[in-house]
Design a protein around this motif. Structure first.
Motif, PDB file in Angstrom:
ATOM      1  N   ALA A  78      11.628 -29.352  -0.796  1.00 42.93           N
ATOM      2  CA  ALA A  78      11.938 -28.929  -2.166  1.00 42.93           C
ATOM      3  C   ALA A  78      10.972 -27.849  -2.627  1.00 42.93           C
ATOM      4  O   ALA A  78      11.374 -26.872  -3.270  1.00 42.93           O
ATOM      5  CB  ALA A  78      11.874 -30.136  -3.109  1.00 42.93           C
ATOM      6  N   SER A 109      12.189 -24.111  -3.336  1.00 41.74           N
ATOM      7  CA  SER A 109      12.015 -23.670  -4.729  1.00 41.74           C
ATOM      8  C   SER A 109      11.269 -22.341  -4.766  1.00 41.74           C
ATOM      9  O   SER A 109      11.612 -21.442  -5.544  1.00 41.74           O
ATOM     10  CB  SER A 109      11.240 -24.720  -5.530  1.00 41.74           C
ATOM     11  OG  SER A 109      11.970 -25.915  -5.644  1.00 41.74           O
ATOM     12  N   TRP A 110      10.247 -22.230  -3.915  1.00 40.88           N
ATOM     13  CA  TRP A 110       9.492 -20.976  -3.818  1.00 40.88           C
ATOM     14  C   TRP A 110      10.407 -19.846  -3.357  1.00 40.88           C
ATOM     15  O   TRP A 110      10.373 -18.734  -3.919  1.00 40.88           O
ATOM     16  CB  TRP A 110       8.335 -21.158  -2.846  1.00 40.88           C
ATOM     17  CG  TRP A 110       7.608 -19.869  -2.538  1.00 40.88           C
ATOM     18  CD1 TRP A 110       6.652 -19.268  -3.305  1.00 40.88           C
ATOM     19  CD2 TRP A 110       7.792 -19.035  -1.385  1.00 40.88           C
ATOM     20  NE1 TRP A 110       6.224 -18.095  -2.711  1.00 40.88           N
ATOM     21  CE2 TRP A 110       6.917 -17.927  -1.536  1.00 40.88           C
ATOM     22  CE3 TRP A 110       8.612 -19.117  -0.263  1.00 40.88           C
ATOM     23  CZ2 TRP A 110       6.831 -16.910  -0.585  1.00 40.88           C
ATOM     24  CZ3 TRP A 110       8.540 -18.103   0.689  1.00 40.88           C
ATOM     25  CH2 TRP A 110       7.663 -17.016   0.525  1.00 40.88           C
ATOM     26  N   ALA A 133      13.668 -19.692  -3.656  1.00 44.66           N
ATOM     27  CA  ALA A 133      14.625 -19.403  -4.726  1.00 44.66           C
ATOM     28  C   ALA A 133      13.996 -18.488  -5.781  1.00 44.66           C
ATOM     29  O   ALA A 133      14.636 -17.543  -6.258  1.00 44.66           O
ATOM     30  CB  ALA A 133      15.104 -20.705  -5.370  1.00 44.66           C
ATOM     31  N   GLU A 134      12.744 -18.767  -6.134  1.00 49.01           N
ATOM     32  CA  GLU A 134      12.053 -17.917  -7.105  1.00 49.01           C
ATOM     33  C   GLU A 134      11.872 -16.502  -6.575  1.00 49.01           C
ATOM     34  O   GLU A 134      12.029 -15.528  -7.314  1.00 49.01           O
ATOM     35  CB  GLU A 134      10.695 -18.525  -7.465  1.00 49.01           C
ATOM     36  CG  GLU A 134      10.789 -19.676  -8.453  1.00 49.01           C
ATOM     37  CD  GLU A 134       9.454 -19.953  -9.134  1.00 49.01           C
ATOM     38  OE1 GLU A 134       8.411 -19.494  -8.618  1.00 49.01           O
ATOM     39  OE2 GLU A 134       9.454 -20.631 -10.169  1.00 49.01           O
ATOM     40  N   THR A 164      15.286 -22.598  -9.626  1.00 50.44           N
ATOM     41  CA  THR A 164      14.678 -23.485  -8.626  1.00 50.44           C
ATOM     42  C   THR A 164      15.612 -24.615  -8.201  1.00 50.44           C
ATOM     43  O   THR A 164      15.522 -25.108  -7.077  1.00 50.44           O
ATOM     44  CB  THR A 164      13.371 -24.089  -9.159  1.00 50.44           C
ATOM     45  OG1 THR A 164      13.646 -24.765 -10.396  1.00 50.44           O
ATOM     46  CG2 THR A 164      12.331 -23.013  -9.402  1.00 50.44           C
ATOM     47  N   VAL A 165      16.523 -25.024  -9.087  1.00 51.29           N
ATOM     48  CA  VAL A 165      17.441 -26.102  -8.745  1.00 51.29           C
ATOM     49  C   VAL A 165      18.308 -25.731  -7.548  1.00 51.29           C
ATOM     50  O   VAL A 165      18.648 -26.583  -6.716  1.00 51.29           O
ATOM     51  CB  VAL A 165      18.320 -26.476  -9.969  1.00 51.29           C
ATOM     52  CG1 VAL A 165      19.151 -25.303 -10.424  1.00 51.29           C
ATOM     53  CG2 VAL A 165      19.238 -27.640  -9.645  1.00 51.29           C
ATOM     54  N   GLY A 210      17.350 -23.871  -5.035  1.00 49.15           N
ATOM     55  CA  GLY A 210      16.505 -24.065  -3.861  1.00 49.15           C
ATOM     56  C   GLY A 210      16.375 -25.519  -3.474  1.00 49.15           C
ATOM     57  O   GLY A 210      16.406 -25.869  -2.286  1.00 49.15           O
ATOM     58  N   GLN A 211      16.241 -26.396  -4.465  1.00 56.24           N
ATOM     59  CA  GLN A 211      16.079 -27.820  -4.173  1.00 56.24           C
ATOM     60  C   GLN A 211      17.349 -28.432  -3.591  1.00 56.24           C
ATOM     61  O   GLN A 211      17.287 -29.251  -2.669  1.00 56.24           O
ATOM     62  CB  GLN A 211      15.635 -28.546  -5.445  1.00 56.24           C
ATOM     63  CG  GLN A 211      14.223 -28.172  -5.880  1.00 56.24           C
ATOM     64  CD  GLN A 211      13.856 -28.666  -7.261  1.00 56.24           C
ATOM     65  OE1 GLN A 211      14.677 -29.260  -7.964  1.00 56.24           O
ATOM     66  NE2 GLN A 211      12.625 -28.421  -7.681  1.00 56.24           N
ATOM     67  N   GLU A 270      14.384 -24.841 -17.918  1.00 58.05           N
ATOM     68  CA  GLU A 270      13.637 -23.838 -17.151  1.00 58.05           C
ATOM     69  C   GLU A 270      13.519 -22.521 -17.905  1.00 58.05           C
ATOM     70  O   GLU A 270      12.489 -21.845 -17.835  1.00 58.05           O
ATOM     71  CB  GLU A 270      14.334 -23.609 -15.803  1.00 58.05           C
ATOM     72  CG  GLU A 270      13.561 -22.717 -14.849  1.00 58.05           C
ATOM     73  CD  GLU A 270      14.184 -22.656 -13.461  1.00 58.05           C
ATOM     74  OE1 GLU A 270      13.895 -21.687 -12.743  1.00 58.05           O
ATOM     75  OE2 GLU A 270      14.951 -23.575 -13.106  1.00 58.05           O
ATOM     76  N   GLN A 280       8.931 -33.543 -12.745  1.00 57.82           N
ATOM     77  CA  GLN A 280       9.128 -32.283 -12.023  1.00 57.82           C
ATOM     78  C   GLN A 280       8.357 -32.224 -10.714  1.00 57.82           C
ATOM     79  O   GLN A 280       8.693 -31.438  -9.827  1.00 57.82           O
ATOM     80  CB  GLN A 280       8.731 -31.096 -12.910  1.00 57.82           C
ATOM     81  CG  GLN A 280       9.557 -30.934 -14.175  1.00 57.82           C
ATOM     82  CD  GLN A 280      10.980 -30.437 -13.891  1.00 57.82           C
ATOM     83  OE1 GLN A 280      11.384 -30.275 -12.755  1.00 57.82           O
ATOM     84  NE2 GLN A 280      11.730 -30.205 -14.953  1.00 57.82           N
ATOM     85  N   PRO A 298      12.860 -33.283  -8.218  1.00 52.49           N
ATOM     86  CA  PRO A 298      13.205 -32.638  -6.947  1.00 52.49           C
ATOM     87  C   PRO A 298      13.957 -33.553  -5.990  1.00 52.49           C
ATOM     88  O   PRO A 298      14.872 -33.109  -5.287  1.00 52.49           O
ATOM     89  CB  PRO A 298      11.833 -32.250  -6.377  1.00 52.49           C
ATOM     90  CG  PRO A 298      10.960 -32.097  -7.572  1.00 52.49           C
ATOM     91  CD  PRO A 298      11.424 -33.151  -8.539  1.00 52.49           C
TER      92      PRO A 298
END
Length: 378
Positions: free
Chosen positions: A13, A17-18, A20-21, A27-28, A30-31, A133, A266, A271
């Motif tokens: 996760a 998330s990293w 995705a950013e 970030t959701v 990415g998770q 977010e 969080q 996650p």
């Protein structure tokens, strides 16, 4: 859940998330992607199970509590009429369209109605995470979406109950529908009344204790216990967690509680909830279903968007906010998955059909944050 599983989920996760950013995605996404990669659709290092589902359920409860505690009660009240209109339009439109679509494609009445019920649901938790977010929970569009999505969840539960009764699916319903609705209303009224009276008196007393995190601990206990009790009568625990969050938002210690729940939720539980959604996806045997998956996904997105959009415009919501509301209501997420899980366990749905519908649900869930982000940043 083993320590290995726990660590792998959190690491996956975090990395996704990293990523995705870096790709300028929420970030959701990415998770959920981490769950797809780690699960049956990817390397099959993990799979969804009961233990993981329990952790994920805590995650969605904390997520909805945070959405509630960050909400403005006055704003929610002012947008009640818009929320009701959007909720009804956002349920009726997909229900009618998917019923007709199922019958047109040669499905039985039972399967067509199941599609109608399933795709009428809305995932309040996915949109709540995006609104949180991007700090839009207290916006006009955010208040309308949260109110409408909560009502959608209640309507989805009631529709599933009626569907079970009509087709005799699963356990025999021991109480009539009107009594179930009455229980839900009474439960919410009692919960709100008790917490409105108790919280202002007990929170300051707990805050004076020398125990570290005592107030946070008390808040978590209230969320988990009230959600568990609500599930016993058929009311979604996520809805109750949101209501509890709204009630806590009125307290002097709200900021400290929000900080603590954000840290716990969080970092660990939320996650896990999103990764668990990705773990439910399997691609085995779905190649032949790709055309149907595409059709269902397109209809799922369009029916929710236009239903919610025109519902919002009907009550004079500005065009820009109406677009946000329309996109925000698209995600089916956990509510649709819960309905599909119930149908599968009751043998009303084959494993192949379940896998296909899960992919469609996932696609709507991923679409929502991606499409919502540029609208919220305008």
């Amino acid at each position: 859940m083993t320590i290995w599983t726990f660590g792998l989920i959190l690491f996956g996760a975090l990395m996704m998330s990293w990523l995705a950013e870096r790709l300028r995605l929420p970030t959701v996404v990415g998770q959920i992607g981490a769950g797809i990669i780690l699960g049956p659709a990817g390397f099959h290092l993990l799979s969804a199970n009961h233990s993981l589902a329990t952790w994920a359920e805590v995650g969605v409860l904390l997520l909805m509590f945070l959405a509630g505690i960050e909400s403005d009660l006055g704003l929610l009240k002012r947008h009640a009429r818009q929320a009701v209109t959007v909720a009804l339009a956002g349920v009726v439109t997909p229900f009618v369209v998917f019923l007709v679509l199922g019958l047109t494609l040669g499905m039985t009445d039972e399967k067509s109605l199941f599609w109608a019920v399933l795709f009428s649901a809305t995932s309040v938790s996915i949109t709540a995470q995006i609104l949180t977010e991007y700090h839009q929970v207290k916006s006009d569009a955010g208040a309308t979406i949260l109110g409408a999505a909560v009502l959608d969840d209640i309507l989805a539960i009631l529709m599933w109950t009626v569907y079970q009764t009509v087709f005799g699916i699963g356990e025999k319903i021991q109480r009539p529908l009107w009594f179930t609705i009455l229980l839900m209303v009474m439960f919410l009224l009692v919960l709100v009344s008790v917490l409105l009276y108790v919280l202002p008196k007990i929170l300051p007393a707990i805050g004076r204790l020398s125990l570290p995190g005592a107030v946070l601990n008390f808040a978590l206990v209230i969320v988990l216990l009230s959600a568990t009790l609500s599930e016993k009568i058929g009311l979604s625990g996520a809805i109750v967690a949101f209501v509890v969050g709204v009630l806590f938002s009125r307290q002097k210690s709200a900021a400290a509680i929000e900080y603590g729940v954000t840290l716990v939720g969080q970092t660990v539980f939320i996650p896990i909830f999103f990764v668990n959604i990705g773990l439910k996806v399997t691609l085995v045997g779905q190649l032949a279903n790709l055309p149907l998956i595409a059709i269902l996904t397109i209809f799922a997105i369009l029916t929710k968007f236009f239903g919610a959009y025109f519902g919002a415009r009907l009550v004079k919501v500005p065009v820009g906010d109406a677009r946000v509301v329309g996109v925000g209501m698209v995600s089916r997420g956990e509510m649709a998955i819960v309905i599909a899980d119930l149908a599968l366990s009751a043998h009303a749905l084959s494993s192949g059909h379940y896998a296909m519908l899960t992919i469609v649900i996932l696609l709507t869930t991923i679409f929502t944050p991606i499409a919502l982000k540029p609208l919220l940043r305008k």
